[in-house]
Design a protein around this motif. Structure first.
Motif, PDB file in Angstrom:
ATOM      1  N   MET A   1       0.848  -1.192   0.000  1.00  0.00           N
ATOM      2  CA  MET A   1       0.000   0.000   0.000  1.00  0.00           C
ATOM      3  C   MET A   1       0.885   1.244   0.000  1.00  0.00           C
ATOM      4  SD  MET A   1      -3.070   1.013   2.673  1.00  0.00           S
ATOM      5  CE  MET A   1      -3.974  -0.498   2.323  1.00  0.00           C
ATOM      6  N   LYS A   2       0.557   2.209  -0.851  1.00  0.00           N
ATOM      7  CA  LYS A   2       1.363   3.418  -0.987  1.00  0.00           C
ATOM      8  C   LYS A   2       1.363   4.219   0.306  1.00  0.00           C
ATOM      9  CE  LYS A   2       1.976   7.463  -3.964  1.00  0.00           C
ATOM     10  NZ  LYS A   2       1.466   8.203  -5.144  1.00  0.00           N
ATOM     11  N   LYS A   3       2.541   4.769   0.642  1.00  0.00           N
ATOM     12  CA  LYS A   3       2.677   5.598   1.829  1.00  0.00           C
ATOM     13  C   LYS A   3       3.434   6.875   1.476  1.00  0.00           C
ATOM     14  CE  LYS A   3       3.111   1.565   4.897  1.00  0.00           C
ATOM     15  NZ  LYS A   3       4.012   0.867   5.852  1.00  0.00           N
ATOM     16  N   ILE A   4       3.153   7.943   2.212  1.00  0.00           N
ATOM     17  CA  ILE A   4       3.939   9.174   2.083  1.00  0.00           C
ATOM     18  C   ILE A   4       4.282   9.672   3.480  1.00  0.00           C
ATOM     19  CG2 ILE A   4       2.998   9.861  -0.156  1.00  0.00           C
ATOM     20  CD1 ILE A   4       1.208  11.873   1.338  1.00  0.00           C
ATOM     21  N   ARG A   5       5.311  10.505   3.535  1.00  0.00           N
ATOM     22  CA  ARG A   5       5.736  11.099   4.806  1.00  0.00           C
ATOM     23  C   ARG A   5       5.670  12.615   4.687  1.00  0.00           C
ATOM     24  NH1 ARG A   5       8.751   7.452   8.261  1.00  0.00           N
ATOM     25  NH2 ARG A   5      10.257   9.040   8.897  1.00  0.00           N
ATOM     26  N   ILE A   6       4.951  13.229   5.620  1.00  0.00           N
ATOM     27  CA  ILE A   6       4.717  14.674   5.618  1.00  0.00           C
ATOM     28  C   ILE A   6       5.254  15.247   6.920  1.00  0.00           C
ATOM     29  CG2 ILE A   6       3.006  16.521   5.405  1.00  0.00           C
ATOM     30  CD1 ILE A   6       1.065  14.411   4.267  1.00  0.00           C
ATOM     31  N   GLY A   7       6.094  16.271   6.808  1.00  0.00           N
ATOM     32  CA  GLY A   7       6.640  16.914   7.992  1.00  0.00           C
ATOM     33  C   GLY A   7       6.022  18.281   8.222  1.00  0.00           C
ATOM     34  N   SER A   8       6.102  18.738   9.464  1.00  0.00           N
ATOM     35  CA  SER A   8       5.640  20.077   9.819  1.00  0.00           C
ATOM     36  C   SER A   8       6.850  20.976   9.998  1.00  0.00           C
ATOM     37  CB  SER A   8       4.820  20.027  11.104  1.00  0.00           C
ATOM     38  OG  SER A   8       4.412  21.328  11.489  1.00  0.00           O
ATOM     39  N   GLY A   9       6.897  22.066   9.223  1.00  0.00           N
ATOM     40  CA  GLY A   9       8.059  22.944   9.254  1.00  0.00           C
ATOM     41  C   GLY A   9       7.891  24.203  10.072  1.00  0.00           C
ATOM     42  N   ALA A  10       6.646  24.550  10.405  1.00  0.00           N
ATOM     43  CA  ALA A  10       6.388  25.743  11.212  1.00  0.00           C
ATOM     44  C   ALA A  10       4.966  25.678  11.729  1.00  0.00           C
ATOM     45  CB  ALA A  10       6.593  27.021  10.398  1.00  0.00           C
ATOM     46  N   GLY A  11       4.764  26.187  12.931  1.00  0.00           N
ATOM     47  CA  GLY A  11       3.442  26.213  13.527  1.00  0.00           C
ATOM     48  C   GLY A  11       2.867  27.608  13.658  1.00  0.00           C
ATOM     49  N   TYR A  12       3.684  28.625  13.358  1.00  0.00           N
ATOM     50  CA  TYR A  12       3.201  30.005  13.362  1.00  0.00           C
ATOM     51  C   TYR A  12       4.213  30.869  12.624  1.00  0.00           C
ATOM     52  CZ  TYR A  12       6.471  31.694  16.940  1.00  0.00           C
ATOM     53  OH  TYR A  12       7.599  32.068  17.619  1.00  0.00           O
ATOM     54  N   ALA A  13       3.898  32.151  12.463  1.00  0.00           N
ATOM     55  CA  ALA A  13       4.654  33.023  11.567  1.00  0.00           C
ATOM     56  C   ALA A  13       6.126  33.148  11.924  1.00  0.00           C
ATOM     57  CB  ALA A  13       4.010  34.409  11.536  1.00  0.00           C
ATOM     58  N   GLY A  14       6.452  33.144  13.225  1.00  0.00           N
ATOM     59  CA  GLY A  14       7.833  33.368  13.627  1.00  0.00           C
ATOM     60  C   GLY A  14       8.523  32.150  14.184  1.00  0.00           C
ATOM     61  N   ASP A  15       8.090  30.968  13.793  1.00  0.00           N
ATOM     62  CA  ASP A  15       8.608  29.735  14.376  1.00  0.00           C
ATOM     63  C   ASP A  15      10.087  29.519  14.057  1.00  0.00           C
ATOM     64  OD1 ASP A  15       8.470  27.431  15.885  1.00  0.00           O
ATOM     65  OD2 ASP A  15       6.743  26.619  14.824  1.00  0.00           O
ATOM     66  N   ARG A  16      10.698  28.588  14.793  1.00  0.00           N
ATOM     67  CA  ARG A  16      12.100  28.238  14.570  1.00  0.00           C
ATOM     68  C   ARG A  16      12.288  27.574  13.215  1.00  0.00           C
ATOM     69  NH1 ARG A  16      12.800  25.189  20.398  1.00  0.00           N
ATOM     70  NH2 ARG A  16      12.683  27.055  21.702  1.00  0.00           N
ATOM     71  N   LEU A  17      13.487  27.708  12.667  1.00  0.00           N
ATOM     72  CA  LEU A  17      13.792  27.090  11.382  1.00  0.00           C
ATOM     73  C   LEU A  17      14.562  25.778  11.533  1.00  0.00           C
ATOM     74  CD1 LEU A  17      13.863  27.126   8.300  1.00  0.00           C
ATOM     75  CD2 LEU A  17      15.875  28.604   8.424  1.00  0.00           C
ATOM     76  N   GLU A 236       3.686   9.457   8.882  1.00  0.00           N
ATOM     77  CA  GLU A 236       3.688   8.502   7.774  1.00  0.00           C
ATOM     78  C   GLU A 236       2.268   7.984   7.642  1.00  0.00           C
ATOM     79  OE1 GLU A 236       6.980   5.664   6.990  1.00  0.00           O
ATOM     80  OE2 GLU A 236       5.428   4.111   7.219  1.00  0.00           O
ATOM     81  N   VAL A 237       1.685   8.140   6.449  1.00  0.00           N
ATOM     82  CA  VAL A 237       0.283   7.790   6.245  1.00  0.00           C
ATOM     83  C   VAL A 237       0.143   7.004   4.951  1.00  0.00           C
ATOM     84  CG1 VAL A 237      -0.146  10.035   5.128  1.00  0.00           C
ATOM     85  CG2 VAL A 237      -2.071   8.713   6.022  1.00  0.00           C
ATOM     86  N   ASN A 238      -0.770   6.028   4.949  1.00  0.00           N
ATOM     87  CA  ASN A 238      -1.018   5.247   3.732  1.00  0.00           C
ATOM     88  C   ASN A 238      -2.306   5.705   3.058  1.00  0.00           C
ATOM     89  OD1 ASN A 238      -3.230   3.974   5.037  1.00  0.00           O
ATOM     90  ND2 ASN A 238      -1.963   2.267   5.726  1.00  0.00           N
TER      91      ASN A 238
END
Length: 444
Positions: A1-17, A236-238
């Motif tokens: 079954m196909k899977k993809i991985r999605i990351g979160s890069g920021a939670g608000y306008a001035g978040d850490r990089l 990671e979600v299918n």
């Protein structure tokens, strides 16, 4: 079954990089999403654009993209962000220019437009404001922005046209993360169960470090390890909408059933009927199960049909706030601060204009939890005076009166003052059929 991985890069306008870059380097991601908008953020961006048509996108966009683009190019990670704010078209152009400067070839940058109806907001003057129950026209204020919370439609279109970097305006937070699932798995927009599952995943990821222990932490009650090095989450979600949420092993923070539960309930009005632009999500039967340390499986999300309207945030100028602060230290500091407070209150009573919502707080004494009793053995306290006025000049009088305590009140120091405009938000519902979503492209 196909899977993809999605990351979160920021939670608000001035978040850490740094946590986002770590995810891109070590998270084996297919996508990373940067969420950077809130109600007032988009209103402030509109003001910036009106002052300078070349601006209006997130101030940190190019700072972030200078580091993000090379990693995205190297690791074949697609980037999705609503940091275009009030000016996604200009943001797209600047990011494409930056990519060219960095020598990154064959990157396709997209801009999703259509959320901004500022130029026709008067057409909706009779719509009911959600917060007050009154017509929008009764705000009787200077309305300068109106942006709808769009769903994932424009992002999916951009992905279908092979865009690598997608920059939007006001797109709802979970929609940024839902879009890759629709595109990769071919989900139908009317498959409400899967739309609900994807929305739940987006909601877990949208605030970045909150689900990995930020905001969750409470010393002595809910301990979180190494918060200084907090890692951001990835999922990671299918294609069935099943999967897990985790973080990189070497980062601080934690992912547990408790952190996930808190984030699931964050800012939702009704877990069974959470209205988003894409669907009405049902989180009421969601469960979390620990598979391994920092790896949490999710299940049980569902959804129902979407509503026929978009929520629109209308920004308006709502007066001005004048604020002054001054500190008192040493023996009898609280009594001196109270005397200073009384002096300012008397002075403000004599001004020839109305001050509303006046607050005089002894910060650290009664501004958070006023028990009605003053604590003993306090060695310092800071007086804060703030009030709302109709003009900036009037607000400045409040700030100035606090500063004059330097030589006209009991001994203290460290005075500060400011006068700022107040940007407020009114929310209305506008039929989706009134919006036209367009996607623009630029290739390096």
């Amino acid at each position: 079954m196909k899977k993809i991985r999605i990351g979160s890069g920021a939670g608000y306008a001035g978040d850490r990089l740094e946590p986002a870059l770590e995810l891109m380097e070590h998270g084996n991601l297919n996508y990373i999403c940067f969420e950077g908008l809130a109600e007032r953020t988009i209103a402030l961006a509109q003001k910036a654009k009106k002052a300078n048509p070349e601006k209006g996108y997130n101030d940190l966009l190019l700072y972030r993209m200078e580091k993000v683009l090379p990693l995205a190019h190297k690791n074949k990670i697609k980037v999705i962000t609503n940091m275009g704010a009030a000016n996604p078209k200009k943001a797209m152009e600047e990011v494409a220019k930056l990519a060219t400067t960095l020598g990154l070839k064959n990157l396709k940058v997209a801009a999703v437009l259509g959320d901004d109806i500022s130029n026709k907001i008067q057409e909706y003057a009779n719509e009911t404001v959600i917060e007050t129950g009154k017509p929008l026209s009764e705000t009787n204020k200077d309305m300068f922005s109106a942006n709808a919370y769009l769903g994932c439609e424009g992002i999916v279109e951009a992905l279908s046209n092979k865009a690598d970097i997608i920059i939007t305006g006001r797109v709802a937070d979970p929609s940024l993360f839902l879009a890759p699932m629709l595109y990769e798995f071919g989900w139908e927009k009317t498959n409400w169960e899967k739309m609900g599952k994807g929305t739940m995943i987006g909601h877990l990821l949208e605030c970045a470090g909150q689900v990995t222990g930020g905001y969750f932490a409470d010393p002595g009650i809910k301990e979180v390890p190494n918060l200084w090095n907090l890692g951001f989450p990835l999922v990671e979600v299918n294609e069935a909408g099943e999967g897990f949420i985790t973080k990189l092993n070497h980062t601080g923070g934690m992912v547990t059933t408790a952190t996930c539960t808190e984030q699931l309930l964050y800012e939702i009005h009704d877990p069974e009927n959470y209205i988003t632009p894409d669907c009405t999500a049902d989180f009421s039967k969601v469960t979390f199960k620990e598979l391994q340390k920092d790896i949490i499986e999710f299940s049980g999300a569902s959804g129902k049909s979407a509503t026929p309207t978009y929520k629109v945030s209308v920004g308006y100028l709502n007066g001005f706030i004048g604020e002054g602060q001054i500190s008192y230290g040493g023996p009898n500091c609280i009594a001196r601060a109270i005397l200073a407070k009384e002096i300012v209150e008397k002075r403000l009573e004599n001004l020839p204009f109305v001050i509303s919502e006046l607050r005089c707080d002894l910060i650290g004494i009664n501004s958070l939890f006023d028990t009605g009793e003053m604590p003993k053995e306090i060695n310092e306290v800071r007086l804060r005076v703030a009030g709302k006025t109709n003009t900036k000049e009037q607000a400045q009088f409040i700030a100035n009166e606090v500063e004059t305590l330097y030589t006209n009140g009991p001994y203290g120091g460290g005075a500060t003052k400011k006068a700022d405009e107040i940007i407020s938000i009114a929310s209305i519902l506008v039929p989706k059929e009134d919006f036209e979503i367009n996607v623009l492209y630029k290739t390096t």
